[in-house]
Motif scaffolding. Structure first.
Motif, PDB file in Angstrom:
ATOM      1  N   LEU A 198       0.905  -1.102   0.137  1.00 22.52           N
ATOM      2  CA  LEU A 198      -0.031  -0.142   0.038  1.00 22.52           C
ATOM      3  C   LEU A 198       1.001   1.207   0.111  1.00 22.52           C
ATOM      4  CD1 LEU A 198      -2.731   1.249   0.087  1.00 22.52           C
ATOM      5  CD2 LEU A 198      -2.689   1.008   2.557  1.00 22.52           C
TER       6      LEU A 198
ATOM      7  N   LEU B 292      -8.049   1.174  -3.026  1.00 23.99           N
ATOM      8  CA  LEU B 292      -7.205   2.337  -3.231  1.00 23.99           C
ATOM      9  C   LEU B 292      -7.727   3.234  -4.493  1.00 23.99           C
ATOM     10  CD1 LEU B 292      -4.976   3.941  -1.952  1.00 23.99           C
ATOM     11  CD2 LEU B 292      -3.269   2.715  -3.481  1.00 23.99           C
TER      12      LEU B 292
ATOM     13  N   ALA C  41      -8.294  -0.189   1.983  1.00 32.43           N
ATOM     14  CA  ALA C  41      -6.967  -0.896   1.485  1.00 32.43           C
ATOM     15  C   ALA C  41      -6.051  -0.916   2.617  1.00 32.43           C
ATOM     16  CB  ALA C  41      -6.834   0.225   0.523  1.00 32.43           C
ATOM     17  N   ARG C  42      -6.240  -0.049   3.577  1.00 32.65           N
ATOM     18  CA  ARG C  42      -5.478  -0.337   4.835  1.00 32.65           C
ATOM     19  C   ARG C  42      -5.747  -1.501   5.709  1.00 32.65           C
ATOM     20  NH1 ARG C  42      -6.373   4.410   7.131  1.00 32.65           N
ATOM     21  NH2 ARG C  42      -5.009   5.530   5.988  1.00 32.65           N
TER      22      ARG C  42
ATOM     23  N   GLN D 126      -4.163  -4.552   4.051  1.00 32.32           N
ATOM     24  CA  GLN D 126      -2.798  -4.639   4.011  1.00 32.32           C
ATOM     25  C   GLN D 126      -2.442  -5.069   5.672  1.00 32.32           C
ATOM     26  OE1 GLN D 126       0.318  -3.427   1.874  1.00 32.32           O
ATOM     27  NE2 GLN D 126       0.397  -5.126   2.874  1.00 32.32           N
TER      28      GLN D 126
END
Length: 307
Positions: free
Chosen positions: A205, A234, A242-243, A246
């Protein structure tokens, strides 16, 4: 053809494992099913062959040629990109592999720095790569930057100075380093038609936010569907989502690292999660301890549901 008109490399590219038989020989029969698994189960449409994950430096030149030819042949009509890594300690062998990759239909080639007699300056490394690329001048050429493995700490940004004049086929970097300042400087100072592929899966990311066009990694072999979700989130502006993805992968990999995560363990994870039979690694990489892969697979399924 005008280089700026070429299509940039984007999306996920799996750094493939090399299939071995129980006797430790290259097993070409697994390559077709392997490609089908990547495309159908993981949504991965590009591969990076004979790299670190593929144990290239434990293979003979003849074996690397066999593998490159089989991957290229089986990928026709199924994959968008086959990048063949041709880096060697021997310049002569690297050039031989580059020329062969062009002959068998590779879409691009890449080379890491030699790491026994190491280039001490950016100029020495540029000269080495220039010689390798000259053996396949029609193929896009990428520098494979992986300082933790090669011990070659020349900043990638320094290498890129004037490289287009020396290597007209140069098209970018597979950046498998954690120095995001160096990575950002590469992107900010390079022509728009070059592609920058980030190679540290646990912080993809961050690489994407810095401007990576795509990614090359080993975990995309069996977790590509989740990383595809990360990239889509993202792209759609859902940074929090997205975080979260990840962070989940970091949980898995952090757990794996405590159990001695290496190419051997990673290969066994691929065997168990994919159902393929890729065999054990080749010495000096040792096979995965019997219990380790099972524990990591269990943790993986606790954190991730199927795509």
């Amino acid at each position: 053809m005008d280089p700026s008109a070429e299509k940039k490399l984007t999306g996920l590219i799996a750094a493939t494992f090399t299939p071995f038989t129980a006797q430790g020989e290259v097993n070409l029969e697994e390559i077709g099913p392997y490609i089908d698994y990547l495309t159908e189960k993981q949504g991965v449409n590009g591969i990076f062959v004979n790299g670190t994950t593929g144990e290239s430096m434990s293979l003979s030149v003849a074996e690397r040629k066999l593998l490159a030819e089989e991957w290229c042949q089986k990928a026709k009509g199924k994959l968008d990109q086959v990048i063949v890594h041709v880096g060697c300690l021997s310049l002569k062998e690297a050039k031989e592999l580059a020329a062969h990759a062009a002959q068998v239909g590779a879409d691009a080639i890449a080379a890491m720095a030699p790491f026994f007699f190491k280039p001490r300056t950016a100029g020495a490394l540029r000269s080495f790569l220039q010689e390798v690329a000259s053996a396949a001048p029609t193929l896009p050429f990428f520098y494979y930057h992986i300082p933790a493995v090669t011990g070659v700490t020349v900043p990638a940004r320094d290498l890129l100075e004037g490289i287009q004049e020396l290597i007209p086929s140069f098209r970018g970097v597979k950046f498998s380093g954690t120095d995001l300042m160096d990575f950002g400087q590469c992107i900010s100072s390079s022509p728009p038609h070059w592609s920058f592929l980030y190679g540290v899966d646990e912080q993809l990311l961050a690489g994407l936010v810095m401007g990576a066009d795509g990614a090359v990694g080993s975990t995309y072999n069996y977790a590509g569907c989740h990383f595809n979700q990360l990239m889509s989130a993202l792209k759609d502006g859902h940074v929090d989502q997205a975080r979260k993805i990840q962070f989940k992968m970091q949980q898995v990999l952090s757990y794996a690292m405590k159990l001695g995560f290496d190419v051997g363990v990673n290969k066994q994870l691929m065997n168990e999660l994919s159902g393929l039979n890729l065999g054990a690694p080749r010495l000096p990489v040792t096979p995965c301890p019997p219990d380790a892969a099972g524990l990591i697979v269990k943790k993986y399924h606790q954190i991730f549901t199927d795509c």
